[in-house]
Design an enzyme around this catalytic site. Sequence first.
Site, PDB file in Angstrom:
ATOM      1  N   ASN A   1      -3.967 -10.785 -47.490  1.00 54.78           N
ATOM      2  CA  ASN A   1      -3.310  -9.652 -46.826  1.00 54.78           C
ATOM      3  C   ASN A   1      -3.291  -8.430 -47.739  1.00 54.78           C
ATOM      4  O   ASN A   1      -3.193  -8.537 -48.969  1.00 54.78           O
ATOM      5  CB  ASN A   1      -1.907 -10.010 -46.315  1.00 54.78           C
ATOM      6  CG  ASN A   1      -0.994 -10.668 -47.304  1.00 54.78           C
ATOM      7  OD1 ASN A   1      -1.447 -11.212 -48.315  1.00 54.78           O
ATOM      8  ND2 ASN A   1       0.290 -10.634 -47.035  1.00 54.78           N
ATOM      9  N   VAL A   2      -3.420  -7.273 -47.103  1.00 56.03           N
ATOM     10  CA  VAL A   2      -3.464  -5.983 -47.807  1.00 56.03           C
ATOM     11  C   VAL A   2      -2.475  -5.062 -47.104  1.00 56.03           C
ATOM     12  O   VAL A   2      -2.711  -4.640 -45.964  1.00 56.03           O
ATOM     13  CB  VAL A   2      -4.884  -5.386 -47.779  1.00 56.03           C
ATOM     14  CG1 VAL A   2      -4.915  -4.053 -48.522  1.00 56.03           C
ATOM     15  CG2 VAL A   2      -5.896  -6.352 -48.392  1.00 56.03           C
ATOM     16  N   GLU A   3      -1.357  -4.801 -47.764  1.00 56.26           N
ATOM     17  CA  GLU A   3      -0.291  -4.015 -47.129  1.00 56.26           C
ATOM     18  C   GLU A   3      -0.503  -2.518 -47.320  1.00 56.26           C
ATOM     19  O   GLU A   3      -1.428  -2.074 -48.013  1.00 56.26           O
ATOM     20  CB  GLU A   3       1.061  -4.487 -47.672  1.00 56.26           C
ATOM     21  CG  GLU A   3       1.273  -5.959 -47.318  1.00 56.26           C
ATOM     22  CD  GLU A   3       2.659  -6.480 -47.615  1.00 56.26           C
ATOM     23  OE1 GLU A   3       3.384  -5.877 -48.436  1.00 56.26           O
ATOM     24  OE2 GLU A   3       3.024  -7.508 -47.003  1.00 56.26           O
TER      25      GLU A   3
ATOM     26  N   GLU B   1      -6.152 -12.786 -42.294  1.00 54.62           N
ATOM     27  CA  GLU B   1      -7.189 -13.152 -41.323  1.00 54.62           C
ATOM     28  C   GLU B   1      -8.069 -11.945 -40.969  1.00 54.62           C
ATOM     29  O   GLU B   1      -9.243 -12.115 -40.627  1.00 54.62           O
ATOM     30  CB  GLU B   1      -6.547 -13.730 -40.056  1.00 54.62           C
ATOM     31  CG  GLU B   1      -5.811 -15.048 -40.275  1.00 54.62           C
ATOM     32  CD  GLU B   1      -4.367 -14.864 -40.733  1.00 54.62           C
ATOM     33  OE1 GLU B   1      -4.009 -13.786 -41.246  1.00 54.62           O
ATOM     34  OE2 GLU B   1      -3.598 -15.823 -40.565  1.00 54.62           O
TER      35      GLU B   1
ATOM     36  N   CYS C   1      -0.345 -15.614 -37.546  1.00 58.63           N
ATOM     37  CA  CYS C   1       0.500 -14.899 -36.575  1.00 58.63           C
ATOM     38  C   CYS C   1      -0.268 -14.765 -35.262  1.00 58.63           C
ATOM     39  O   CYS C   1      -1.467 -15.050 -35.182  1.00 58.63           O
ATOM     40  CB  CYS C   1       0.915 -13.538 -37.125  1.00 58.63           C
ATOM     41  SG  CYS C   1      -0.415 -12.314 -37.164  1.00 58.63           S
TER      42      CYS C   1
ATOM     43  N   CYS D   1      -3.402 -12.671 -35.273  1.00 59.91           N
ATOM     44  CA  CYS D   1      -4.489 -13.299 -36.033  1.00 59.91           C
ATOM     45  C   CYS D   1      -5.088 -14.485 -35.298  1.00 59.91           C
ATOM     46  O   CYS D   1      -6.271 -14.786 -35.450  1.00 59.91           O
ATOM     47  CB  CYS D   1      -4.001 -13.673 -37.414  1.00 59.91           C
ATOM     48  SG  CYS D   1      -3.734 -12.176 -38.386  1.00 59.91           S
TER      49      CYS D   1
HETATM   50  N1  THU Z   1       0.610 -12.203 -42.815  1.00 61.57           N
HETATM   51  C1  THU Z   1      -0.706 -12.552 -42.867  1.00 61.57           C
HETATM   52  O1  THU Z   1      -1.459 -12.074 -43.739  1.00 61.57           O
HETATM   53  N2  THU Z   1      -1.179 -13.420 -41.944  1.00 61.57           N
HETATM   54  C2  THU Z   1      -0.426 -14.043 -41.003  1.00 61.57           C
HETATM   55  O2  THU Z   1      -0.947 -14.738 -40.154  1.00 61.57           O
HETATM   56  C3  THU Z   1       1.038 -13.885 -41.059  1.00 61.57           C
HETATM   57  C4  THU Z   1       1.515 -12.698 -41.811  1.00 61.57           C
HETATM   58  C5  THU Z   1       1.118 -11.237 -43.796  1.00 61.57           C
HETATM   59  C6  THU Z   1       1.337  -9.857 -43.262  1.00 61.57           C
HETATM   60  C7  THU Z   1       2.350  -9.303 -44.260  1.00 61.57           C
HETATM   61  O3  THU Z   1       1.633  -8.726 -45.354  1.00 61.57           O
HETATM   62  C8  THU Z   1       3.094 -10.523 -44.766  1.00 61.57           C
HETATM   63  O4  THU Z   1       2.345 -11.650 -44.320  1.00 61.57           O
HETATM   64  C9  THU Z   1       4.510 -10.627 -44.240  1.00 61.57           C
HETATM   65  O5  THU Z   1       4.544 -10.536 -42.860  1.00 61.57           O
END
Ligand code: THU
Length: 142
Positions: free
Chosen positions: A53-55, A66, A97, A100
């Site tokens: 994940n990249v915020e 994903e 989620c 995804c």
């Molecule tokens: N996140 C994912 O990367 N994939 C998922 O399927 C669930 C959530 C990340 C997004 C965010 O950076 C962090 O988890 C908290 O929600």
Amino acid sequence: MTTAAQDSARDLPWEELTRAATEAMGRAYVPYSNFPVGAAALTEDGRIVSGCNVENASYGLTLCAECSLVSQLQMTGGGKLVAFSCVDGAGNTLMPCGRCRQLLYEFRAPGMLLLTVSGIKTMEEVLPDAFGPEHLTDNSAQ
Ligand code: THU
């Protein structure tokens, strides 16, 4: 899950996938949630693709692990996904989620399997009655 799916689940490299997901998790950019996620998948032609994940300071623009994985899939030759594993910061299995699950559905190979918190499941089990590319073909008359 059907018996055929159970048979194919046994032959899949779940440990290797989870290791790749954990390695990807280590590259996450998560200054806001502090919740790193890593994902990895096996492609039909035997590659392992992964993502983290990249915020973003604009929180809603965050890219899930994903998103990164399907981008890598496409950038490294495309194809479809056969098996998928996702982990949290502790290396524990994490459910993708809802958004995804839809991303993964787009690129599923027939019979794609996911390692989930309640065992190995098919794509159809984690996203039943999904909307997909098949709904967009030849709808010009509607
Ligand atoms: N996140 C994912 O990367 N994939 C998922 O399927 C669930 C959530 C990340 C997004 C965010 O950076 C962090 O988890 C908290 O929600």
